[in-house]
Design an enzyme around this catalytic site. Structure first.
Site, PDB file in Angstrom:
ATOM      1  N   THR A 111       0.812  -1.243  -0.027  1.00  0.00           N
ATOM      2  CA  THR A 111       0.099  -0.110  -0.045  1.00  0.00           C
ATOM      3  C   THR A 111       0.783   1.237  -0.068  1.00  0.00           C
ATOM      4  O   THR A 111       1.699   1.317   0.651  1.00  0.00           O
ATOM      5  CB  THR A 111      -0.897   0.075   1.170  1.00  0.00           C
ATOM      6  OG1 THR A 111      -0.015   0.103   2.429  1.00  0.00           O
ATOM      7  CG2 THR A 111      -1.979  -1.301   1.222  1.00  0.00           C
TER       8      THR A 111
ATOM      9  N   LYS B 203      17.923  -4.834 -23.227  1.00  0.00           N
ATOM     10  CA  LYS B 203      16.863  -4.121 -22.441  1.00  0.00           C
ATOM     11  C   LYS B 203      15.573  -4.438 -22.907  1.00  0.00           C
ATOM     12  O   LYS B 203      15.402  -4.214 -24.236  1.00  0.00           O
ATOM     13  CB  LYS B 203      16.853  -2.597 -22.561  1.00  0.00           C
ATOM     14  CG  LYS B 203      16.099  -1.761 -21.383  1.00  0.00           C
ATOM     15  CD  LYS B 203      16.418  -0.199 -21.573  1.00  0.00           C
ATOM     16  CE  LYS B 203      15.458   0.356 -20.205  1.00  0.00           C
ATOM     17  NZ  LYS B 203      13.833   0.529 -20.904  1.00  0.00           N
TER      18      LYS B 203
ATOM     19  N   SER C 290      15.700  -0.952 -26.519  1.00  0.00           N
ATOM     20  CA  SER C 290      16.474   0.453 -26.571  1.00  0.00           C
ATOM     21  C   SER C 290      17.617   0.275 -27.728  1.00  0.00           C
ATOM     22  O   SER C 290      17.712  -0.540 -28.071  1.00  0.00           O
ATOM     23  CB  SER C 290      17.321   0.491 -25.529  1.00  0.00           C
ATOM     24  OG  SER C 290      17.937   1.677 -25.316  1.00  0.00           O
TER      25      SER C 290
END
Length: 478
Positions: A190, A327, A321
């Protein structure tokens, strides 16, 4: 007249129309006047079908009331069936979705196409409107101001059902993952901080329930579209219609469309008010908000892989990328986020256009239509895209999920009924300062035994917490 063109006449004079075109001079002028988006009414087949259903229903009512010759009515009905049943001339609606005139261009486009289909069925040439006329026959007992919004409502309702189907399939995808991940313990959070444990299955099941709520909301708001103003004609006074036409036309529309359409309570109100569209698009916006939140969560849960949460793996779809090797990005949740932002923007458009009505008519319905059809279309595609390219291929990193649980401070919350909130604060603070686990600190301070901690921190109890603290049976017991 050459073989390539035919001459048609309207209020403003004569124009050359392509000989093979089923549309006529009114549509030609609309093409010339509105070159805005390069998106055509033909791109929204549900709208074409909705308009044609209105024309068929009107012809059936006119036939029964003897306001046009029976043979003419039969030809119109047959022409409508050519479009509805065979898909004929679906490419003959070239008017831009953005158009002035409250939809008159589309209404006349529909009248002209059906008239020319009918003329060919009668053995005549396109444009020989002395035999079958777009205004006098196809538009009999109608105005754009009742035909257009009625066709629009039928179309939005049909499109909405396709969206609901897509949401249901996405929901089922989340249900399958919820079942697959039902035994994987993870940390709930939370405010992006550790909270208490849950299962990954519970998290995915919550996504499913959330989407189910949206299908119910879409169903509920879509019923507003089934109240139509067909028979209202220009402003709602039913000008130029015989007694009984309005309820009969709506009855025929129900037969043609298979939908439980009903007459509007007040035709003048219904002709000028766009409140139903505001409500329906608001439901689309609400779906977009919820769907975007789900995608935010998927991106967070899959973040990393070394410096993020890394609790789940999304399917690897493309290199992420042009500069950073190895990536891979969460491209599908990202594109769904963008779809949702567009829908939320469209909701503002619908709201402003609905507010812009003046006196007995709102001329801004075309932009409401563009926004609503776009929102429904891209949300439908987004649901399928998310399901097929993302949800179906998600895998869980069980060890990572469980590591977070057993090394978290948040599980001290389970000890509140046994050691009290104050002791829990002390334990949590020591854990944060020393890096020790909750178990270590509790044992060091003698707050609970090893056996008690084993019971409280069992995987079963962490997944499905049972109340294990003391129950009081005597009112005087402290």
């Amino acid at each position: 007249m050459s073989n390539n063109i035919r001459i048609e006449e309207d209020l403003l004079g004569t124009r050359e129309v392509p000989a093979d075109a089923y549309y006529g001079v009114h549509t030609l002028r609309a093409i010339e006047n509105f070159y805005i988006s390069n998106s055509k009414i033909s791109d929204v087949p549900e709208f074409v079908r909705g308009m044609v259903m209105v024309k068929k229903a009107a012809a059936m009512a006119n036939k029964e009331l003897k306001t046009i010759p029976r043979k003419i009515a039969d030809v119109i009905i047959q022409a409508c069936d050519e479009v509805l049943d065979k898909g004929k001339c679906m490419d003959q609606f070239p008017v831009d979705v953005f158009q002035g005139g409250a939809g008159t261009s589309l209404n006349m486009n529909t009248n002209e196409v059906l008239a020319n289909i009918g003329l060919e069925l009668m053995g005549h040439q396109k444009g020989e409107y002395q035999y079958l006329n777009p205004n006098d026959h196809l538009n009999k007992c109608q105005s754009t101001n009742d035909a257009y919004p009625t066709g629009f409502r039928i179309a939005v309702y049909a499109s909405n059902q396709k969206l609901i189907d897509a949401i249901n399939q996405l929901r089922e995808g989340f249900d399958r993952k919820a079942k697959e991940f039902e035994t994987i313990l993870k940390m709930g959070r939370t405010q992006l901080q550790d909270a208490v444990p849950m299962t990954l299955g519970q998290e995915f099941h919550a996504f499913s329930v959330l989407l189910n709520e949206e299908t119910r909301n879409l169903h509920r708001t879509a019923t507003l579209l089934l109240e139509v103003n067909l028979g209202a004609t220009a402003i709602g006074t039913a000008l130029n219609t015989p007694e009984g036409y309005q309820p009969l036309a709506v009855q025929k529309l129900a037969e043609v469309s298979g939908l439980p359409v009903v007459p509007a309570e007040d035709l003048i109100e219904a002709t000028s008010d766009c409140g139903a569209y505001v409500m329906v698009h608001s439901a689309l916006k609400r779906l977009a908000v919820k769907l975007s939140k789900i995608c935010n969560d998927l991106r967070l849960l899959s973040s990393g892989p070394r410096a993020g949460l890394n609790e789940i793996n999304l399917p690897e779809l493309q290199a992420g990328s042009s500069i950073m090797p190895a990536k891979v990005n969460p491209v599908v949740p990202e594109v769904v986020n963008q779809v949702c932002f567009k829908v939320i923007g469209n909701d503002t458009c619908v709201t402003m256009a609905a507010e812009a009505g003046q006196l007995q008519l709102n001329v801004m319905e075309p932009v409401i239509g563009q926004a609503m059809f776009e929102s429904i279309h891209i949300l439908t595609n987004a649901c399928y895209n998310l399901l097929e390219k993302c949800i179906n291929g998600i895998t869980a990193n069980k060890e990572v999920c469980e590591h977070y649980v057993f090394n978290s401070i948040g599980i001290v919350t389970y000890l509140n009924p046994f050691i009290g909130h104050h002791n829990g604060d002390i334990v949590g603070k020591i854990c944060a300062e020393t890096g020790k686990s909750v178990r270590e600190v509790v044992l060091e301070r003698g707050l609970l035994t090893e056996a008690e901690l084993d019971d409280i921190f069992s995987v079963e109890n962490l997944m499905h917490p049972a109340y294990k603290a003391k129950r009081y049976t005597d009112e005087n017991e402290q």
